[in-house]
Design a protein around this motif. Structure first.
Motif, mmCIF file in Angstrom:
data_model
loop_
_atom_site.group_PDB
_atom_site.id
_atom_site.type_symbol
_atom_site.label_atom_id
_atom_site.label_comp_id
_atom_site.label_asym_id
_atom_site.label_seq_id
_atom_site.Cartn_x
_atom_site.Cartn_y
_atom_site.Cartn_z
ATOM 1 N N THR A 1 -0.037 1.773 -7.983
ATOM 2 C CA THR A 1 -1.328 0.516 -7.589
ATOM 3 C C THR A 1 -0.613 -1.090 -7.648
ATOM 4 N N MET B 1 1.400 7.970 -7.252
ATOM 5 C CA MET B 1 1.640 6.482 -6.756
ATOM 6 C C MET B 1 1.283 5.029 -7.556
ATOM 7 N N GLU C 1 2.385 13.336 -2.728
ATOM 8 C CA GLU C 1 0.509 12.992 -1.816
ATOM 9 C C GLU C 1 0.912 12.314 -1.378
ATOM 10 N N LYS C 2 -0.357 12.155 -0.950
ATOM 11 C CA LYS C 2 -0.187 11.388 0.721
ATOM 12 C C LYS C 2 -1.409 10.199 0.681
ATOM 13 N N SER C 3 -1.403 9.113 1.451
ATOM 14 C CA SER C 3 -2.332 8.379 1.014
ATOM 15 C C SER C 3 -3.764 8.826 2.642
ATOM 16 N N GLU C 4 -4.570 7.872 2.771
ATOM 17 C CA GLU C 4 -5.463 8.208 3.700
ATOM 18 C C GLU C 4 -4.759 7.482 5.084
ATOM 19 N N THR D 1 -11.610 4.899 -6.161
ATOM 20 C CA THR D 1 -10.300 3.819 -6.151
ATOM 21 C C THR D 1 -10.172 2.800 -7.308
ATOM 22 N N GLU E 1 0.947 -1.159 -0.066
ATOM 23 C CA GLU E 1 0.073 0.277 -0.157
ATOM 24 C C GLU E 1 1.120 1.310 0.072
#
Lengths: 114, 113
Positions: free
Chosen positions: B102, B100, A56-59, B1, A44
């Protein structure tokens, strides 16, 4: 061959303690990342870092997490107050291209929160 | 998503057999990476495919990017025990993907001598 190096390889900590995970990215790379992998789950994305700031960053990357590149070579991930669910393998990655393409990963730090 | 689904999740074959691993998504990616991961180690980059329909070969491994850049496959010819490991696909640059990668859930391959 250049590689991303991470220290320590294993870190055991008590819940509520602060931990700092360290990474030395490949020297001519410009984009830096932290990913994590909980046992048995997908890798992840946590955060990307470019030009000395988070891009950028995720939750997952909430206020308990922070990143820093203090001296132009090291790239650190700090977790201020660890929780049990932070237990995972944390991977640092670096790349020379934007967009997350062609990333090179370190061997990871296995974090165990007790 | 965005999601990347890999199939099969597990594959156990005899040395010398051929196999194909699939990586599928409903999203378009600008590139697809294939990684191999050993236990307790980080993912190691095998290949990046960028152009729709692109085929890349790495010795006995053949990687293909779908024409619509939503899917990819990895084909191994005459598998060897040394091919045993976890194979991961990872998409970059998709819609709203930003910087990012995935990752798919991986295909765990075991090649028995």
């Amino acid at each position: 061959e250049p590689e991303v190096t991470q220290t320590p390889s294993h870190q055991v900590t008590q819940m509520g303690q602060e931990v700092i995970l360290r990474c030395v990215p490949i020297s001519n790379h410009l984009y830096f990342y932290w990913y994590r992998q909980i046992l048995g789950q997908k890798v992840e994305f946590l955060v990307s870092f470019y030009n000395n700031e988070i891009s950028e960053k995720s939750e997952i990357f909430d206020d308990q997490f922070s990143v820093e590149r203090p001296d132009g070579s090291n790239f650190t991930l700090k977790i201020r107050s660890t929780k049990l669910e932070d237990s995972a393998m944390y991977f640092c990655a670096s790349g020379i291209l934007p967009g997350g393409e062609k990333l090179f990963f370190g061997s990871g730090t296995q974090l165990s929160v007790l | 998503t965005q999601l990347l689904e890999q199939s099969p999740q597990f594959l156990s074959i005899q040395e010398g057999e051929n196999l194909t691993v699939y990586c599928n998504s409903s999203s378009v990616f600008s590139s697809l990476q294939w990684y191999r991961q050993e236990p307790g180690e980080g993912p190691v980059l095998l290949v990046t495919v960028v152009t729709g329909g692109e085929v890349k070969k790495l010795k006995r491994l053949t990687f293909q990017f779908g024409d619509a850049r939503k899917d990819s496959s990895l084909h191994i010819t005459a598998a060897q025990p040394g091919d045993t490991g976890l194979y991961l696909c990872a998409g970059a640059g998709g819609q709203n993907a930003g910087n990012m990668l995935t990752f798919g859930g991986g295909t765990r391959l075991m090649v028995k001598p």
